[in-house]
Design a protein around this motif. Structure first.
Motif, PDB file in Angstrom:
ATOM      1  N   ILE A  48     -23.149 -19.623-118.015  1.00  0.00           N
ATOM      2  CA  ILE A  48     -23.794 -20.865-118.414  1.00  0.00           C
ATOM      3  C   ILE A  48     -23.616 -21.815-117.229  1.00  0.00           C
ATOM      4  O   ILE A  48     -22.507 -22.294-116.971  1.00  0.00           O
ATOM      5  CB  ILE A  48     -23.180 -21.445-119.697  1.00  0.00           C
ATOM      6  N   LEU A  49     -24.675 -22.040-116.486  1.00  0.00           N
ATOM      7  CA  LEU A  49     -24.609 -22.807-115.251  1.00  0.00           C
ATOM      8  C   LEU A  49     -24.796 -24.288-115.552  1.00  0.00           C
ATOM      9  O   LEU A  49     -25.855 -24.713-116.036  1.00  0.00           O
ATOM     10  CB  LEU A  49     -25.681 -22.326-114.269  1.00  0.00           C
ATOM     11  N   ILE A  50     -23.782 -25.082-115.252  1.00  0.00           N
ATOM     12  CA  ILE A  50     -23.805 -26.518-115.522  1.00  0.00           C
ATOM     13  C   ILE A  50     -23.960 -27.256-114.201  1.00  0.00           C
ATOM     14  O   ILE A  50     -23.113 -27.137-113.306  1.00  0.00           O
ATOM     15  CB  ILE A  50     -22.516 -26.969-116.227  1.00  0.00           C
ATOM     16  N   GLY A  51     -25.031 -28.028-114.067  1.00  0.00           N
ATOM     17  CA  GLY A  51     -25.253 -28.769-112.834  1.00  0.00           C
ATOM     18  C   GLY A  51     -26.697 -29.216-112.717  1.00  0.00           C
ATOM     19  O   GLY A  51     -27.445 -29.203-113.692  1.00  0.00           O
ATOM     20  N   GLN A  70     -28.506 -19.126-118.711  1.00  0.00           N
ATOM     21  CA  GLN A  70     -28.645 -20.420-119.372  1.00  0.00           C
ATOM     22  C   GLN A  70     -28.224 -21.512-118.397  1.00  0.00           C
ATOM     23  O   GLN A  70     -27.240 -21.376-117.669  1.00  0.00           O
ATOM     24  CB  GLN A  70     -27.760 -20.475-120.624  1.00  0.00           C
ATOM     25  N   ILE A  71     -28.994 -22.600-118.375  1.00  0.00           N
ATOM     26  CA  ILE A  71     -28.686 -23.731-117.501  1.00  0.00           C
ATOM     27  C   ILE A  71     -28.543 -24.994-118.339  1.00  0.00           C
ATOM     28  O   ILE A  71     -29.383 -25.272-119.206  1.00  0.00           O
ATOM     29  CB  ILE A  71     -29.789 -23.941-116.444  1.00  0.00           C
ATOM     30  N   ILE A  72     -27.486 -25.743-118.089  1.00  0.00           N
ATOM     31  CA  ILE A  72     -27.303 -27.052-118.723  1.00  0.00           C
ATOM     32  C   ILE A  72     -27.404 -28.100-117.621  1.00  0.00           C
ATOM     33  O   ILE A  72     -26.577 -28.129-116.700  1.00  0.00           O
ATOM     34  CB  ILE A  72     -25.945 -27.155-119.438  1.00  0.00           C
ATOM     35  N   HIS A  73     -28.410 -28.936-117.711  1.00  0.00           N
ATOM     36  CA  HIS A  73     -28.636 -29.921-116.644  1.00  0.00           C
ATOM     37  C   HIS A  73     -27.579 -31.025-116.682  1.00  0.00           C
ATOM     38  O   HIS A  73     -27.245 -31.565-117.737  1.00  0.00           O
ATOM     39  CB  HIS A  73     -30.025 -30.546-116.772  1.00  0.00           C
ATOM     40  N   ALA A  74     -27.062 -31.347-115.507  1.00  0.00           N
ATOM     41  CA  ALA A  74     -26.128 -32.462-115.336  1.00  0.00           C
ATOM     42  C   ALA A  74     -26.418 -33.095-113.990  1.00  0.00           C
ATOM     43  O   ALA A  74     -26.397 -32.416-112.959  1.00  0.00           O
ATOM     44  CB  ALA A  74     -24.687 -31.975-115.411  1.00  0.00           C
ATOM     45  N   GLU A  75     -26.697 -34.395-113.984  1.00  0.00           N
ATOM     46  CA  GLU A  75     -27.139 -35.048-112.763  1.00  0.00           C
ATOM     47  C   GLU A  75     -26.061 -35.141-111.697  1.00  0.00           C
ATOM     48  O   GLU A  75     -26.349 -35.106-110.501  1.00  0.00           O
ATOM     49  CB  GLU A  75     -27.671 -36.451-113.079  1.00  0.00           C
ATOM     50  N   ASP A  76     -24.796 -35.291-112.130  1.00  0.00           N
ATOM     51  CA  ASP A  76     -23.718 -35.445-111.151  1.00  0.00           C
ATOM     52  C   ASP A  76     -22.439 -34.794-111.671  1.00  0.00           C
ATOM     53  O   ASP A  76     -22.440 -34.156-112.735  1.00  0.00           O
ATOM     54  CB  ASP A  76     -23.476 -36.936-110.844  1.00  0.00           C
TER      55      ASP A  76
END
Length: 310
Positions: A48-51, A70-76
């Motif tokens: 689960i890639l967070i970034g 799976q990707i979880i978007h995180a701006e910073d």
């Protein structure tokens, strides 16, 4: 039971029917994504890639991976850490991997009691080595985190390592508390600590382990050396686990084994509720994949084992 080499350990992990869910925190760089995707392609992890989603997708598109994670978007960085904590609360994670984020920053989040990731134990680094001329994999700890561990910290370090090796099916875990000499010297605190740890082991305070110390490297390595020095040892020549007196000695030994003996190695951080993969950006693909496989092996509980949630 023991494993002759990493290949034997890998076969056990690869034989699993279900992959382990692994969060990659700040997965914005090719190094962490490559490692995670290697494990994904092998079927051992479900990353689960967070970034930053656009950066992650750009990296993925250049490598033509056959699977999509799976990707979880995180701006910073701060958003990624918050998303990681939320994911941990909502999902049964089996492992965590450090991405493009400073180790102290990630560890601070993991150590925060409010985030539900820590246990009552010290976190410690544990490495497995495949050493030419030795008949099985050997664990060495701590070679990266605990600088000058106290007796209490060494107790946690042993518990972490023995619990991990027990999950691999190793029984008993033959443990050497290494020092320069095999006799107690009051002027050398590591020998005093080693004797105390051996006493605790004899009293059953380290389940599934035979703990000996103080014990020198030559006696740990060679039954013949023990015989010559007239040391009665149950683990000489057949040791599973080395407990180092401090980080300096552990780090030097690890590098000496790798650089001068050609030993293969991989490592993870133990002591949190899930194992943590922290590989160097300079590590090659084999080390990255092997460390992930180690984390997957740690993620499985042995029958009747409960996690330490204190």
């Amino acid at each position: 039971m023991h494993y002759k080499n990493f290949e034997e350990l890998n076969r056990q992990v690869l034989a699993r029917e279900r992959p382990v869910k692994m969060a990659v925190v700040c997965a914005n760089d090719v190094h962490s994504i490559d490692g995670a995707m290697l494990g994904f392609q092998k079927g051992i992890v479900e990353p689960i890639l967070i970034g930053d989603q656009s950066k992650i997708e750009q990296i993925l598109s250049k490598h033509h991976f056959t699977k999509k994670p799976q990707i979880i978007h995180a701006e910073d960085r701060e958003a990624a850490l918050k998303a990681f904590v939320k994911l941990n609360r909502e999902t049964e994670l089996g492992a965590v991997m450090k991405g493009l984020i400073e180790t102290p920053v990630l560890m601070k989040t993991i150590l925060d009691k409010e985030n539900g990731l820590r246990t009552g134990r010290l976190m410690s680094h544990f490495a497995l080595f495949e050493i030419p001329g030795y008949h099985k994999l050997m664990g060495i700890t701590d070679i990266a985190l605990a600088i000058e561990p106290t007796l209490e910290q060494k107790i946690s370090i042993i518990h972490n390592a023995v619990q991990y090796m027990s999950r691999l099916g190793i029984s008993p875990v033959k443990t050497a508390v290494l020092t320069a000499f095999e006799k107690v010297n009051p002027k050398m605190q590591d020998t005093v600590d080693a004797a105390k740890l051996a006493e605790m082991g004899a009293n059953g305070e380290f389940p599934n382990a035979i703990v000996e110390g103080p014990i020198s490297y030559d006696i740990m390595w060679s039954k013949e050396a023990a015989d010559v020095k007239q040391v009665d040892s149950k683990i000489s020549g057949d040791t599973d686990l080395l407990i180092m007196p401090n980080l300096t000695s552990g780090n030097i030994l690890a590098k000496a084994l790798g650089l001068t003996m050609g030993a293969k190695s991989a490592g993870i951080v133990l002591g949190a509720k899930v194992p943590i993969v922290m590989v160097s950006r300079s590590s090659d693909e084999d080390v990255k994949l092997q460390s992930i496989i180690m984390a997957c092996a740690a993620a499985a509980k042995t029958e009747g084992e409960e996690r330490d949630d204190s």
